[in-house]
Design a protein around this motif. Structure first.
Motif, PDB file in Angstrom:
ATOM      1  N   THR A  75       0.836  -1.208   0.000  1.00  0.00           N
ATOM      2  CA  THR A  75       0.000   0.000   0.000  1.00  0.00           C
ATOM      3  C   THR A  75       0.866   1.251   0.000  1.00  0.00           C
ATOM      4  O   THR A  75       0.613   2.212  -0.734  1.00  0.00           O
ATOM      5  N   ALA A  79       1.339   4.212  -2.900  1.00  0.00           N
ATOM      6  CA  ALA A  79       1.072   5.607  -2.549  1.00  0.00           C
ATOM      7  C   ALA A  79       2.237   6.497  -2.930  1.00  0.00           C
ATOM      8  O   ALA A  79       2.065   7.578  -3.501  1.00  0.00           O
ATOM      9  N   TRP A 120       2.495   5.983   4.427  1.00  0.00           N
ATOM     10  CA  TRP A 120       1.169   6.180   3.830  1.00  0.00           C
ATOM     11  C   TRP A 120       0.442   7.344   4.496  1.00  0.00           C
ATOM     12  O   TRP A 120      -0.193   8.169   3.831  1.00  0.00           O
ATOM     13  N   LYS A 121       0.528   7.447   5.817  1.00  0.00           N
ATOM     14  CA  LYS A 121      -0.166   8.515   6.534  1.00  0.00           C
ATOM     15  C   LYS A 121       0.393   9.885   6.166  1.00  0.00           C
ATOM     16  O   LYS A 121      -0.352  10.872   6.089  1.00  0.00           O
ATOM     17  N   SER A 124      -1.214  10.809   2.981  1.00  0.00           N
ATOM     18  CA  SER A 124      -2.643  11.042   3.168  1.00  0.00           C
ATOM     19  C   SER A 124      -2.885  12.402   3.803  1.00  0.00           C
ATOM     20  O   SER A 124      -3.782  13.148   3.404  1.00  0.00           O
ATOM     21  N   GLU A 125      -2.062  12.750   4.797  1.00  0.00           N
ATOM     22  CA  GLU A 125      -2.202  14.048   5.448  1.00  0.00           C
ATOM     23  C   GLU A 125      -1.901  15.175   4.472  1.00  0.00           C
ATOM     24  O   GLU A 125      -2.568  16.206   4.467  1.00  0.00           O
ATOM     25  N   SER A 128      -4.757  15.719   2.078  1.00  0.00           N
ATOM     26  CA  SER A 128      -5.956  16.280   2.684  1.00  0.00           C
ATOM     27  C   SER A 128      -5.795  17.740   3.079  1.00  0.00           C
ATOM     28  O   SER A 128      -6.723  18.342   3.603  1.00  0.00           O
TER      29      SER A 128
END
Length: 295
Positions: A75, A79, A120-121, A124-125, A128
């Motif tokens: 994953t 990304a 990954w986080k 993602s942050e 967003s």
């Protein structure tokens, strides 16, 4: 039902493998794990010092945490691969992914999953974040649009539309369409020194030897940035205007990579290479004494 079946399959999975006659560690990894690259994992799990394993040796196999780490890693890889090069925190996420890969190869699966999840986080942050951009018009009527964060914005003029990526500025002259986006910079390829080469050099008074790092030129590059990582000590970031860089280094082991630079552009970093610097032995002095008539 599916979770119960998965649990049953994991319970039945073998916990060890026996090395067959004439089988290398990579072949054992291919047979037991479905991946020749898993040899490094078997080596770490079983405390092996090298890849030579005697036939009949029983090797411990990874548990269920390997499959979870693989899933999280995949994953994170996807990304990072599909993240825009200008996305905020992308480089930080790529470094975190690299850390996860190292943990996985050393059979530290929980650490690998944690680091991959962190990569990954980070992306993602970043994705967003609210979209922010600036628009400035100068005295000539030219408009400059700069994308600051979030999603890319689009600028349209004279019937032509083009995206403005995060961190990028686009200047549009009055009455003209937006300029055509420049092609992304290629990744430099290191050429010198060869990977894992041991360099024997004569040290200067300061205890350092001259080392030349070289790489292939990248079309459109206006400069280069070299990351030099000693085995002991802090990482150094060095700038170069040409395709080589001379640096004085003390004895030790180093890894390095290089990326191409242009206005508002930075390429991906090259694959890392390693080398070792050692002091060359002093040259012997040859003394010749001429025979004398004096007694």
């Amino acid at each position: 039902m599916k979770s119960s079946l998965l649990l049953a399959l994991l319970t039945l999975a073998p916990t060890e493998v026996v090395v067959r006659d004439g089988e290398s560690l990579a072949q054992v990894a291919q047979r037991a794990l479905g991946d020749r690259g898993g040899a490094s994992e078997l080596k770490a799990l079983n405390g092996l010092k090298d890849d030579a394993v005697a036939p009949g040796t029983k090797l411990k196999l990874p548990g269920a945490d390997r499959a979870r780490a693989q899933s999280v890693l995949e994953t994170a890889r996807n990304a990072v691969k599909h993240a825009d090069a200008r996305m905020a925190r992308r480089e930080e996420a790529a470094a975190k992914l690299k850390e996860a890969e190292t943990h996985f190869q050393s059979a530290r699966y929980q650490d690998a999953a944690k680091a991959a999840d962190g990569a990954w986080k980070l992306l993602s942050e970043s994705a967003s974040q609210p979209t922010a951009f600036t628009v400035a018009v100068d005295d000539t009527g030219a408009t400059t649009v700069k994308s600051v964060s979030g999603q890319p914005v689009r600028v349209e003029a004279e019937g032509v539309t083009r995206p403005v990526l995060v961190g990028e500025s686009v200047r549009v002259e009055k009455g003209q369409p937006p300029p055509v986006p420049r092609a992304p910079l290629g990744v430099p390829h290191p050429t010198q020194p060869a990977d894992k080469l041991k360099l024997s050099v004569q040290f200067a008074k300061g205890g350092q030897g001259p080392i030349t790092l070289a790489w292939q030129a990248v079309e459109g590059a206006e400069g280069y940035e070299v990351e030099l990582m000693p085995q002991r000590g802090e990482k150094r970031v060095l700038s170069a205007s040409a395709t080589q860089l001379k640096v004085s280094l003390p004895a030790g082991s180093y890894r390095w990579s290089v990326r191409a630079l242009a206005r508002e552009q930075r390429s991906e970093a090259s694959a890392e290479r390693g080398f070792e610097v050692a002091e060359a032995p002093a040259k012997p002095i040859n003394l010749q004494v001429q025979p004398s008539k004096w007694k």
